[in-house]
Design a protein around this motif. Structure first.
Motif, mmCIF file in Angstrom:
data_model
loop_
_atom_site.group_PDB
_atom_site.id
_atom_site.type_symbol
_atom_site.label_atom_id
_atom_site.label_comp_id
_atom_site.label_asym_id
_atom_site.label_seq_id
_atom_site.Cartn_x
_atom_site.Cartn_y
_atom_site.Cartn_z
ATOM 1 N N ILE A 51 0.727 -10.236 1.102
ATOM 2 C CA ILE A 51 2.091 -9.926 0.677
ATOM 3 C C ILE A 51 3.004 -11.023 1.215
ATOM 4 C CG2 ILE A 51 3.980 -8.251 0.801
ATOM 5 C CD1 ILE A 51 1.483 -7.266 -0.729
ATOM 6 N N ILE A 52 3.796 -11.579 0.328
ATOM 7 C CA ILE A 52 4.691 -12.671 0.723
ATOM 8 C C ILE A 52 5.568 -12.212 1.882
ATOM 9 C CG2 ILE A 52 6.612 -12.150 -0.833
ATOM 10 C CD1 ILE A 52 6.507 -15.226 -1.501
ATOM 11 N N ARG A 53 5.870 -13.106 2.766
ATOM 12 C CA ARG A 53 6.695 -12.942 3.976
ATOM 13 C C ARG A 53 6.031 -12.061 5.029
ATOM 14 N NH1 ARG A 53 8.401 -9.018 0.946
ATOM 15 N NH2 ARG A 53 9.012 -7.086 1.956
ATOM 16 N N THR A 54 4.734 -11.745 4.862
ATOM 17 C CA THR A 54 4.028 -10.933 5.850
ATOM 18 C C THR A 54 2.667 -11.542 6.145
ATOM 19 O OG1 THR A 54 2.713 -9.497 4.399
ATOM 20 C CG2 THR A 54 5.021 -8.870 4.749
ATOM 21 N N ARG A 55 1.961 -10.929 7.056
ATOM 22 C CA ARG A 55 0.566 -11.270 7.337
ATOM 23 C C ARG A 55 -0.333 -10.095 6.938
ATOM 24 N NH1 ARG A 55 -0.724 -15.567 10.441
ATOM 25 N NH2 ARG A 55 0.981 -16.839 11.173
ATOM 26 N N ILE A 56 0.076 -9.382 5.916
ATOM 27 C CA ILE A 56 -0.683 -8.216 5.458
ATOM 28 C C ILE A 56 -1.488 -8.630 4.226
ATOM 29 C CG2 ILE A 56 -0.559 -5.850 4.625
ATOM 30 C CD1 ILE A 56 2.219 -5.703 6.068
ATOM 31 N N PRO A 57 -2.811 -8.718 4.378
ATOM 32 C CA PRO A 57 -3.631 -9.131 3.230
ATOM 33 C C PRO A 57 -3.749 -8.021 2.191
ATOM 34 C CG PRO A 57 -5.012 -8.763 5.161
ATOM 35 C CD PRO A 57 -3.588 -8.556 5.594
ATOM 36 N N VAL A 58 -3.824 -8.435 0.945
ATOM 37 C CA VAL A 58 -3.953 -7.481 -0.152
ATOM 38 C C VAL A 58 -5.247 -6.685 -0.014
ATOM 39 C CG1 VAL A 58 -4.156 -7.240 -2.663
ATOM 40 C CG2 VAL A 58 -2.537 -8.883 -1.692
ATOM 41 N N TRP A 59 -6.333 -7.347 0.439
ATOM 42 C CA TRP A 59 -7.609 -6.630 0.548
ATOM 43 C C TRP A 59 -7.492 -5.439 1.506
ATOM 44 C CZ3 TRP A 59 -9.786 -5.764 5.171
ATOM 45 C CH2 TRP A 59 -9.521 -6.655 6.215
ATOM 46 N N LEU A 60 -6.692 -5.570 2.559
ATOM 47 C CA LEU A 60 -6.540 -4.478 3.513
ATOM 48 C C LEU A 60 -5.847 -3.281 2.857
ATOM 49 C CD1 LEU A 60 -6.708 -3.255 6.338
ATOM 50 C CD2 LEU A 60 -4.544 -4.415 6.862
ATOM 51 N N LEU A 61 -4.767 -3.567 2.131
ATOM 52 C CA LEU A 61 -4.066 -2.488 1.446
ATOM 53 C C LEU A 61 -4.973 -1.836 0.402
ATOM 54 C CD1 LEU A 61 -0.636 -4.284 0.996
ATOM 55 C CD2 LEU A 61 -1.181 -2.464 2.630
ATOM 56 N N GLU A 62 -5.712 -2.649 -0.330
ATOM 57 C CA GLU A 62 -6.628 -2.113 -1.343
ATOM 58 C C GLU A 62 -7.720 -1.268 -0.691
ATOM 59 O OE1 GLU A 62 -8.587 -1.393 -5.046
ATOM 60 O OE2 GLU A 62 -6.517 -1.740 -4.429
ATOM 61 N N SER A 63 -8.229 -1.707 0.443
ATOM 62 C CA SER A 63 -9.242 -0.935 1.159
ATOM 63 C C SER A 63 -8.684 0.422 1.577
ATOM 64 C CB SER A 63 -9.727 -1.707 2.381
ATOM 65 O OG SER A 63 -10.638 -0.931 3.129
#
Length: 111
Positions: A51-63
């Motif tokens: 996610i732009i402006r963060t260090r939160i990967p999309v794969w983590l949210l999807e998981s």
């Protein structure tokens, strides 16, 4: 050297139509896989979609979503995110399912 968008636009508009179409084709190919709100940098999150402006990967949210977390729960757990961020993540994950599967498996966070 072309310095501004307006300079570039004027230069392109003065080209023959065939050259304009070739430029349009190149630009269209470059943005065809663009995902608003999603960023990639080699030195952030190992280059994974995030996610732009963060260090939160999309794969983590999807998981987490695959494990049954709701958008409301994710927004509560990650207060820097907003609903638009999640929409962008879900759009990216949907069009990059194999990448998501690989990233989730590689990070030991399989649902």
């Amino acid at each position: 050297m072309i310095a501004t968008f307006d300079d570039l636009r004027d230069a392109v508009l003065h080209l023959p139509k065939g050259d304009q179409m070739r430029i349009l084709s190149v630009v269209a190919m470059e943005v065809a896989d663009a995902h608003p709100g999603i960023d990639f940098q080699d030195n952030v999150c190992g280059g994974a979609a995030r996610i732009i402006r963060t260090r939160i990967p999309v794969w983590l949210l999807e998981s987490l979503r695959r494990q049954g977390k709701t958008d409301a729960e994710l927004l509560a757990a990650y207060p820097t995110l907003n609903a638009e961020d999640l929409t962008n993540a879900w759009n990216y994950a949907r069009s990059h399912r194999e990448e998501m599967d690989r990233e989730i498996a590689a990070n030991g966070d399989e649902s």
